[in-house]
Design an enzyme around this catalytic site. Structure first.
Site, PDB file in Angstrom:
ATOM      1  N   GLN A  30       0.803  -1.217   0.000  1.00  0.00           N
ATOM      2  CA  GLN A  30       0.000   0.000   0.000  1.00  0.00           C
ATOM      3  C   GLN A  30       0.840   1.274   0.000  1.00  0.00           C
ATOM      4  O   GLN A  30       0.336   2.346   0.318  1.00  0.00           O
ATOM      5  CB  GLN A  30      -0.950  -0.029   1.216  1.00  0.00           C
ATOM      6  CG  GLN A  30      -1.883  -1.239   1.176  1.00  0.00           C
ATOM      7  CD  GLN A  30      -2.773  -1.385   2.386  1.00  0.00           C
ATOM      8  OE1 GLN A  30      -2.808  -0.520   3.255  1.00  0.00           O
ATOM      9  NE2 GLN A  30      -3.493  -2.485   2.458  1.00  0.00           N
ATOM     10  N   ASP A  63       1.621  -1.727   4.561  1.00  0.00           N
ATOM     11  CA  ASP A  63       0.245  -2.012   4.951  1.00  0.00           C
ATOM     12  C   ASP A  63      -0.251  -0.863   5.843  1.00  0.00           C
ATOM     13  O   ASP A  63       0.503  -0.328   6.654  1.00  0.00           O
ATOM     14  CB  ASP A  63       0.229  -3.337   5.726  1.00  0.00           C
ATOM     15  CG  ASP A  63      -1.168  -3.916   5.918  1.00  0.00           C
ATOM     16  OD1 ASP A  63      -2.103  -3.460   5.234  1.00  0.00           O
ATOM     17  OD2 ASP A  63      -1.311  -4.830   6.744  1.00  0.00           O
ATOM     18  N   HIS A  64      -1.513  -0.504   5.706  1.00  0.00           N
ATOM     19  CA  HIS A  64      -2.166   0.464   6.600  1.00  0.00           C
ATOM     20  C   HIS A  64      -1.382   1.765   6.775  1.00  0.00           C
ATOM     21  O   HIS A  64      -1.122   2.216   7.887  1.00  0.00           O
ATOM     22  CB  HIS A  64      -2.426  -0.143   7.994  1.00  0.00           C
ATOM     23  CG  HIS A  64      -3.449  -1.228   7.998  1.00  0.00           C
ATOM     24  ND1 HIS A  64      -3.941  -1.771   9.151  1.00  0.00           N
ATOM     25  CD2 HIS A  64      -4.074  -1.864   6.972  1.00  0.00           C
ATOM     26  CE1 HIS A  64      -4.831  -2.726   8.848  1.00  0.00           C
ATOM     27  NE2 HIS A  64      -4.917  -2.798   7.531  1.00  0.00           N
ATOM     28  N   GLU A  79     -15.585   1.667  10.744  1.00  0.00           N
ATOM     29  CA  GLU A  79     -16.177   2.732  11.553  1.00  0.00           C
ATOM     30  C   GLU A  79     -16.368   4.021  10.769  1.00  0.00           C
ATOM     31  O   GLU A  79     -15.564   4.357   9.904  1.00  0.00           O
ATOM     32  CB  GLU A  79     -15.271   3.056  12.753  1.00  0.00           C
ATOM     33  CG  GLU A  79     -15.108   1.906  13.722  1.00  0.00           C
ATOM     34  CD  GLU A  79     -14.192   2.266  14.883  1.00  0.00           C
ATOM     35  OE1 GLU A  79     -13.665   3.411  14.923  1.00  0.00           O
ATOM     36  OE2 GLU A  79     -14.005   1.402  15.751  1.00  0.00           O
ATOM     37  N   ASP A 133     -18.441  -3.114  23.234  1.00  0.00           N
ATOM     38  CA  ASP A 133     -19.560  -4.016  23.525  1.00  0.00           C
ATOM     39  C   ASP A 133     -19.115  -5.432  23.855  1.00  0.00           C
ATOM     40  O   ASP A 133     -19.950  -6.299  24.125  1.00  0.00           O
ATOM     41  CB  ASP A 133     -20.542  -4.041  22.346  1.00  0.00           C
ATOM     42  CG  ASP A 133     -19.859  -4.429  21.042  1.00  0.00           C
ATOM     43  OD1 ASP A 133     -18.648  -4.758  21.056  1.00  0.00           O
ATOM     44  OD2 ASP A 133     -20.533  -4.399  19.994  1.00  0.00           O
ATOM     45  N   THR A 160     -17.808  -6.375   6.512  1.00  0.00           N
ATOM     46  CA  THR A 160     -17.181  -5.051   6.384  1.00  0.00           C
ATOM     47  C   THR A 160     -17.426  -4.548   4.963  1.00  0.00           C
ATOM     48  O   THR A 160     -17.757  -5.340   4.069  1.00  0.00           O
ATOM     49  CB  THR A 160     -15.653  -5.116   6.614  1.00  0.00           C
ATOM     50  OG1 THR A 160     -15.093  -6.087   5.720  1.00  0.00           O
ATOM     51  CG2 THR A 160     -15.315  -5.497   8.055  1.00  0.00           C
ATOM     52  N   LYS A 205     -14.934  -3.016  -1.269  1.00  0.00           N
ATOM     53  CA  LYS A 205     -15.486  -4.362  -1.418  1.00  0.00           C
ATOM     54  C   LYS A 205     -16.832  -4.393  -2.119  1.00  0.00           C
ATOM     55  O   LYS A 205     -17.182  -5.389  -2.737  1.00  0.00           O
ATOM     56  CB  LYS A 205     -15.655  -5.008  -0.036  1.00  0.00           C
ATOM     57  CG  LYS A 205     -14.384  -5.593   0.517  1.00  0.00           C
ATOM     58  CD  LYS A 205     -14.552  -6.023   1.966  1.00  0.00           C
ATOM     59  CE  LYS A 205     -15.733  -6.948   2.155  1.00  0.00           C
ATOM     60  NZ  LYS A 205     -15.781  -7.456   3.558  1.00  0.00           N
TER      61      LYS A 205
HETATM   62 CA   LIG Z   1     -12.941   2.896  17.107  1.00  0.00          CA
HETATM   63 CA   LIG Z   2     -16.724  -3.913  19.643  1.00  0.00          CA
END
Ligand SMILES: [Ca+2]
Ligand SMILES: [Ca+2]
Ligand SMILES: [Ca+2]
Length: 437
Positions: free
Chosen positions: A57, A125-126, A234, A254, A329, A357
């Site tokens: 990347q 990457d990233h 996100e 969560d 995702t 995607k």
């Molecule tokens: Ca976050």
């Molecule tokens: Ca979570």
């Protein structure tokens, strides 16, 4: 929809310029192009031989234009971000930098390169690498977690929660800028009103990010989207000093379908002796639960794509070849804001997230106070392509999308496809009935 132009070398950023041309970076080019919005012809091309583009990347990434690019002689500036080799010898020391060019209005060329911020973390990457110039006349730049804690860089510690000490900033050691969003003066210095984090003011504006490839301002507020691991991409409202949780929290706090497994801390078996897996955590790798994370500055996302329960089956038996395509995702690659008063009915005050995607923009309508999303987030402008970035023509009747040159995505009937229809292209979508203007 029409294909405006094709054959581009991994187009990465597309920006509508005040010269009414489309400014495009080619990650692999590595070139900055100015493209006619009328016939797709390349009006000018600037090659950046100093860019290191080797694998994964890296390469030429973000671009931002000074709002006064054409309107006064004092600020004809173009800002770019890219990876480069900081080793003057035979070795390769991959880093990232922000560089400013001056756009010569008469000659229509870029010149007078000036490094603003160098020796930033970079990886295969990233990298993130998205760059915008905010309404406060500061640059905002995203740096990903470098892919640390996964795949070939699994034994690198993830630094998204680490904050630099004063001595590190004084020594220009930016190692801990990984997994952050930076806020930068136009000369590269640290703004005097940046947040103080762990007692230190630095370029860091927010932290705890995995791979925020999209940032955009909307009515003075900063939003970002980022790639999640196997779930929980996100959409975030970014606040100065905010902690967005990664790698301790993915999506909401969560406790569902995610634990932080720190492979770099494996003991007694060292990480280097382990085989990386997306599904199985070896016993020697310490884990921490989301519910263990206790940070007063944690900011939950506005929305996720998608949050799933603990018993979700990620290893889909019907998707054996390319699992990540089947994970819950969308792979958000960029973000833009569709303002109120624009052409498309019902789209006012929406964020548009491009998806690698799904071959779509995901439209999320903001509430009046900008603090939440109203109604369902819906995919629009679908084609069979990996969408890398978008630009909106003023007025909003025409939207441009750049596509990846290759790669996998969800197929027309589900499953996995590596057949994309318009690779390495600029797609132009025009509102039906719109006759130009
Ligand atoms: Ca976050
Ligand atoms: Ca979570
Ligand atoms: Ca863009």
């Amino acid at each position: 929809m029409r294909v405006l132009t094709s054959g581009l070398a991994a187009p990465w950023e597309i920006t509508w310029g005040p010269d009414e041309l489309l400014w495009v970076t080619e990650r692999e080019g590595p070139r900055i192009l100015r493209v006619s919005a009328e016939d797709g012809s390349i009006v000018s091309a600037f090659t950046l031989p100093e860019v290191l583009q080797t694998s994964g990347q890296d390469g030429l990434l973000g671009l931002a234009l000074h709002p006064d690019l054409l309107s006064d002689d004092s600020s004809p500036f173009v800002y770019v971000a890219y990876t480069y080799d900081a080793d003057p010898g035979a070795g390769v020391d991959r880093r990232a930098k922000l560089r400013r060019f001056t756009f010569d209005l008469d000659e229509q060329v870029l010149g007078a390169p000036l490094d603003l911020l160098t020796e930033l973390p970079a990886s295969n990457d990233h990298n993130s690498g998205r760059l915008v110039l905010g309404p406060d006349a500061r640059l905002y730049y995203t740096i990903g977690d470098q892919g640390s804690n996964q795949f070939s860089t699994v034994c690198n510690p993830n630094r998204a929660q680490q904050l630099p000490a004063a001595g590190e900033i004084a020594a220009r050691d930016y190692t801990k800028y990984a997994g952050k969003i930076l806020r930068i003066e136009l000369d590269g210095s640290i703004p005097a009103d940046n947040p103080v984090l762990a007692g230190v003011r630095s370029h860091i504006y927010s932290y705890g990010h995995r791979n925020a490839q999209g940032i955009a301002f909307a009515a003075g507020r900063l939003y970002a989207d980022e790639h999640g691991p196997k779930s929980d991409d996100e959409l975030n409202l970014i606040t100065g000093g905010g902690n967005y949780g990664w790698p301790n929290v993915s999506g909401y706090l969560d406790g569902q379908a995610y634990v932080y497994a720190d492979w770099s801390a494996s003991a007694p078996t060292p990480c280097a002796e382990l085989e990386y897996s997306d599904y199985v955590i070896p016993e020697s790798v310490p884990i921490s639960l989301e519910t263990d994370f206790d940070a007063a500055d944690f900011v939950p996302p506005l929305a996720t794509f998608y949050t799933v329960p603990d018993d979700y089956v990620f290893r889909d038996p019907d998707c054996p070849r390319n699992d990540y395509i089947c994970w819950p995702t969308i792979a958000p690659s960029s973000l833009d804001f569709y303002p109120a008063g624009s052409a498309v009915p019902g789209w006012a005050s929406s964020l548009l997230l491009s998806s690698l995607k799904q071959g779509a923009l995901f439209r999320a309508r903001l509430s009046n106070d900008g603090q939440s999303i109203i109604g369902a987030i819906e995919p629009v402008l679908r084609t069979q392509n990996r969408y890398r970035d978008l630009a909106i023509q003023p007025g909003g009747a025409v939207i441009y999308i750049v596509t990846d040159p290759a790669g996998a995505m969800v197929g027309p009937g589900g499953g996995v496809s590596t057949e994309t229809e318009q690779p390495g292209s600029i797609l132009e979508f025009t509102l039906e009935g719109f006759s130009g203007g």
